[in-house]
Design a protein around this motif. Structure first.
Motif, mmCIF file in Angstrom:
data_model
loop_
_atom_site.group_PDB
_atom_site.id
_atom_site.type_symbol
_atom_site.label_atom_id
_atom_site.label_comp_id
_atom_site.label_asym_id
_atom_site.label_seq_id
_atom_site.Cartn_x
_atom_site.Cartn_y
_atom_site.Cartn_z
ATOM 1 N N ALA A 138 0.849 -1.200 0.000
ATOM 2 C CA ALA A 138 0.000 0.000 0.000
ATOM 3 C C ALA A 138 0.877 1.240 0.000
ATOM 4 C CB ALA A 138 -0.924 0.004 1.218
ATOM 5 N N ASP A 139 0.695 2.101 -0.972
ATOM 6 C CA ASP A 139 1.427 3.371 -1.067
ATOM 7 C C ASP A 139 2.942 3.162 -1.067
ATOM 8 O OD1 ASP A 139 -1.078 4.525 -0.945
ATOM 9 O OD2 ASP A 139 -0.912 5.106 1.169
ATOM 10 N N GLY A 140 3.398 2.062 -1.663
ATOM 11 C CA GLY A 140 4.824 1.781 -1.712
ATOM 12 C C GLY A 140 5.356 1.069 -0.488
ATOM 13 N N ASN A 141 4.521 0.947 0.541
ATOM 14 C CA ASN A 141 4.896 0.203 1.744
ATOM 15 C C ASN A 141 4.408 -1.237 1.614
ATOM 16 O OD1 ASN A 141 5.762 2.601 3.461
ATOM 17 N ND2 ASN A 141 3.629 3.165 3.041
ATOM 18 N N VAL A 142 4.984 -2.114 2.404
ATOM 19 C CA VAL A 142 4.466 -3.472 2.528
ATOM 20 C C VAL A 142 4.234 -3.739 4.013
ATOM 21 C CG1 VAL A 142 4.873 -5.929 2.150
ATOM 22 C CG2 VAL A 142 5.680 -4.265 0.467
ATOM 23 N N TYR A 143 3.018 -4.163 4.347
ATOM 24 C CA TYR A 143 2.647 -4.385 5.747
ATOM 25 C C TYR A 143 2.320 -5.852 5.997
ATOM 26 C CZ TYR A 143 2.004 0.693 5.728
ATOM 27 O OH TYR A 143 2.192 2.041 5.604
ATOM 28 N N PHE A 144 2.566 -6.281 7.227
ATOM 29 C CA PHE A 144 2.146 -7.601 7.656
ATOM 30 C C PHE A 144 0.773 -7.477 8.307
ATOM 31 C CE2 PHE A 144 1.677 -11.244 10.396
ATOM 32 C CZ PHE A 144 2.231 -12.279 9.648
ATOM 33 N N ASP A 145 -0.147 -8.316 7.872
ATOM 34 C CA ASP A 145 -1.504 -8.326 8.408
ATOM 35 C C ASP A 145 -1.514 -9.188 9.673
ATOM 36 O OD1 ASP A 145 -4.173 -8.611 9.005
ATOM 37 O OD2 ASP A 145 -4.785 -9.252 6.998
ATOM 38 N N SER A 170 4.815 8.240 8.164
ATOM 39 C CA SER A 170 4.902 7.912 6.743
ATOM 40 C C SER A 170 4.274 6.556 6.407
ATOM 41 C CB SER A 170 6.371 7.898 6.310
ATOM 42 O OG SER A 170 7.106 6.956 7.062
ATOM 43 N N GLU A 171 3.869 5.799 7.417
ATOM 44 C CA GLU A 171 3.309 4.472 7.179
ATOM 45 C C GLU A 171 1.822 4.609 6.857
ATOM 46 O OE1 GLU A 171 4.322 1.842 10.384
ATOM 47 O OE2 GLU A 171 6.458 2.293 10.239
ATOM 48 N N THR A 172 1.567 4.992 5.613
ATOM 49 C CA THR A 172 0.190 5.214 5.161
ATOM 50 C C THR A 172 -0.339 3.981 4.442
ATOM 51 O OG1 THR A 172 0.968 6.157 3.073
ATOM 52 C CG2 THR A 172 0.610 7.677 4.916
ATOM 53 N N ARG A 175 -4.380 -1.217 6.496
ATOM 54 C CA ARG A 175 -5.750 -1.687 6.674
ATOM 55 C C ARG A 175 -6.143 -1.684 8.148
ATOM 56 N NH1 ARG A 175 -5.091 -7.147 2.964
ATOM 57 N NH2 ARG A 175 -4.743 -6.098 0.942
ATOM 58 N N ASP A 176 -5.155 -1.852 8.990
ATOM 59 C CA ASP A 176 -5.377 -1.908 10.435
ATOM 60 C C ASP A 176 -4.177 -1.243 11.091
ATOM 61 O OD1 ASP A 176 -5.338 -2.816 13.199
ATOM 62 O OD2 ASP A 176 -6.826 -4.321 12.625
ATOM 63 N N ALA A 177 -4.421 -0.361 12.053
ATOM 64 C CA ALA A 177 -3.331 0.368 12.695
ATOM 65 C C ALA A 177 -2.352 -0.562 13.390
ATOM 66 C CB ALA A 177 -3.895 1.362 13.702
ATOM 67 N N ARG A 178 -2.783 -1.774 13.687
ATOM 68 C CA ARG A 178 -1.920 -2.716 14.387
ATOM 69 C C ARG A 178 -0.986 -3.470 13.441
ATOM 70 N NH1 ARG A 178 -7.091 -5.201 17.360
ATOM 71 N NH2 ARG A 178 -7.704 -5.034 15.160
ATOM 72 N N ASP A 179 -1.203 -3.399 12.142
ATOM 73 C CA ASP A 179 -0.292 -4.018 11.184
ATOM 74 C C ASP A 179 1.070 -3.310 11.244
ATOM 75 O OD1 ASP A 179 -2.421 -5.583 10.478
ATOM 76 O OD2 ASP A 179 -2.880 -4.481 8.635
ATOM 77 N N PHE A 180 2.128 -4.049 10.963
ATOM 78 C CA PHE A 180 3.454 -3.434 11.046
ATOM 79 C C PHE A 180 4.145 -3.462 9.688
ATOM 80 C CE2 PHE A 180 4.102 -7.909 12.236
ATOM 81 C CZ PHE A 180 5.170 -8.285 11.435
ATOM 82 N N ALA A 181 5.054 -2.495 9.514
ATOM 83 C CA ALA A 181 5.732 -2.316 8.233
ATOM 84 C C ALA A 181 6.866 -3.315 8.063
ATOM 85 C CB ALA A 181 6.278 -0.898 8.121
ATOM 86 N N MET A 182 6.841 -3.995 6.919
ATOM 87 C CA MET A 182 7.955 -4.844 6.527
ATOM 88 C C MET A 182 8.882 -4.095 5.568
ATOM 89 S SD MET A 182 5.754 -8.295 5.794
ATOM 90 C CE MET A 182 7.205 -9.300 5.515
ATOM 91 N N TRP A 183 8.295 -3.205 4.799
ATOM 92 C CA TRP A 183 9.040 -2.419 3.815
ATOM 93 C C TRP A 183 8.485 -1.009 3.830
ATOM 94 C CZ3 TRP A 183 13.351 -3.786 1.336
ATOM 95 C CH2 TRP A 183 13.810 -2.985 0.272
ATOM 96 N N LYS A 184 9.377 -0.013 3.760
ATOM 97 C CA LYS A 184 8.964 1.385 3.864
ATOM 98 C C LYS A 184 9.224 2.110 2.549
ATOM 99 C CE LYS A 184 9.676 1.464 8.826
ATOM 100 N NZ LYS A 184 10.063 2.262 9.999
ATOM 101 N N ALA A 185 8.204 2.807 2.071
ATOM 102 C CA ALA A 185 8.298 3.500 0.790
ATOM 103 C C ALA A 185 9.395 4.556 0.814
ATOM 104 C CB ALA A 185 6.955 4.147 0.457
#
Length: 466
Positions: A138-145, A170-172, A175-185
């Motif tokens: 999402a938006d160049g980021n990758v998040y773990f659900d 920057s973590e835009t 889907r859920d605020a509790r998800d964490f970033a694996m990759w940052k845009a």
């Protein structure tokens, strides 16, 4: 006896059973190299160095991985503040950490991977997790659900409904605020790598999952680190790695902090004590004794008084070693340690109890010296050296050879000549039975910080505790 370890995930001490008989695989979260290390950082390396040494003594073939996090938010922030390239910050501080580990006698790891050298493995892990529905772009980021992984938070034992995940502005696109970033845009002025989801850089948690898989495979024995890493770092590692298909770590071992005034030693609190400064003030072997001999799960409250006590305690051990070597010559370590020492170390690395065995053996050795029982004194020294070797504290080990040079070796000959002149005067006073003068001279030397010891070979001096 079976080695037993406190497993954070089980909240109890468990018998250690390796995945592969005769082998132990350990992954330790190493340095994030945004700044030079303080003694709180180095404590973790010391604790796991002792663990590794004990496994090796017990006959295991140990593979020990200690990673370097050389790209993350803190490093980028420091680079911006100091107007330096991010890689310059990381490299300089990585060298400072390694200098600290080496100064305090830590064995080099089997492998020491850098995060930036494993971006392809991270991309592959993200691709698989996205395909399996555990992650999303999402938006160049990758998040773990996090809701996709039922075992999430089992290590830290939190409730998902109450979770507050650390997150950057920057973590835009979450889907859920509790998800964490694996990759940052990618952001202007920051380092980036190309991925199928856009330019960016890795998240901290993904780095360790990828490197542990690369060097230890889908399952390994022990994952270590400080207590502060249980959440979010280790919790998020588990989620990524297990969702990827790995069994991951079978035991979780965490060391406690070094505190000052009851607070965790931290750069942000401004209460850190840099290793580079400490080894100028204290002998590195004494600093290792101070940091490595409390139980790894107990907090160390830093104070100079405690360091002086450690210095005195280690001086008693060194004094015994020196006396035996002077009397009998070099003594090799025994092949085995005393049973009480082994029992303590097998029981969740009970270093304080093991150290008590060292001091008991030293007292026995001193008694043997007093009785002029050379054979018994030599036997006790062999045992002491074997035990100190496990703890990385054997002053006769080649690593510590010349360790005292930083305290002014160039002046040693001058001081020795001056002290010998006073000792000769004292001996002359004793010869004429002028005990008052002899005692006064000894007291004067003591007030100068010297310890005078009478031996069959004559009086000798050493630096006393500061």
């Amino acid at each position: 006896m079976t080695i037993r370890l406190y497993d954070t995930s089980a909240r109890q001490i468990r018998d250690f059973t390796p995945l592969k008989p005769g082998c132990v695989s350990i992954y330790l979260c190493g340095a994030t190299v945004q700044a030079a290390p303080h003694i709180g950082h180095i404590r973790s390396g010391l604790n796991f160095d002792i663990m590794r040494r004990w496994f090796t003594h017990r006959g295991y073939d140990v593979t020990f991985i200690r990673n370097v996090t050389d790209i993350d938010d803190k490093i980028i922030s420091k680079a911006r503040e100091q107007h330096r390239p991010w890689w310059s910050i990381g490299y300089a501080n990585e060298r400072a950490f390694n200098d600290g580990y080496t100064a305090l006698g830590c064995l080099p790891p089997t492998y020491e991977p850098r995060a930036t050298g494993h971006v392809p493995e991270m991309i592959e892990m993200m691709r698989t997790l996205i395909e399996r529905g555990h992650a999303y772009a999402a938006d160049g980021n990758v998040y773990f659900d996090v809701r996709s992984f039922p075992g999430y938070l089992e290590l830290s034992r939190q409730e998902l409904d109450n979770l507050r995940q650390p997150s950057a502005d920057s973590e835009t696109g979450k889907r859920d605020a509790r998800d964490f970033a694996m990759w940052k845009a990618a952001k202007p002025g920051e380092p980036t790598w190309p991925t199928p989801w856009g330019e960016g850089r890795p998240g901290w948690h993904l780095e360790c999952s990828a490197m542990a898989h690369k060097y230890l495979g889908s399952a390994f024995d022990i994952h270590g680190g400080g207590l502060d890493l249980i959440f979010p770092h280790h919790e998020n590692e588990i989620a990524q790695s297990k969702a990827y298909g790995d069994d991951f770590a079978r035991y979780w071992v965490h060391n406690a902090w070094v505190t000052m005034s009851g607070e965790k030693m931290s750069k942000s609190l401004g209460n850190s004590v840099l290793v580079s400064e400490m080894v100028r003030q204290w002998r590195p072997i004494v600093l290792r004794y101070y940091l490595g001999t409390p139980h790894y799960r107990s907090t160390i409250e830093y104070s100079e008084e405690a360091l002086r006590e450690a210095e005195s305690g280690f001086a008693r051990i060194e004094g015994f070693i020196q006396r035996v070597v002077e009397k009998a010559g070099p003594v090799e370590p025994s092949a085995e340690v005393p049973p009480a020492f082994a029992e303590a170390m097998d029981d969740d690395l009970g270093v304080p109890q093991a150290l008590a065995v060292v001091h008991t053996t030293v007292r026995q050795g001193n008694s043997a010296l007093a009785a002029d029982d050379k054979e018994a004194a030599v036997a006790r020294l062999a045992e002491v050296r074997a035990m100190l070797g496990v703890l990385g504290l054997d002053p006769l080990d080649e690593h510590w050879a010349g360790e005292g040079d930083d305290r002014g070796e160039d002046l040693h000959g001058v001081v020795d000549t001056l002290v010998r002149m006073v000792l000769d005067q004292r001996e002359a006073a004793r010869a004429r039975k002028d005990w008052a003068t002899a005692d006064a001279l000894r007291d004067q030397l003591g007030q100068s910080g010297l310890v005078i010891e009478d031996s069959p070979q004559g009086p000798r001096w050493s630096l006393g505790p500061r």
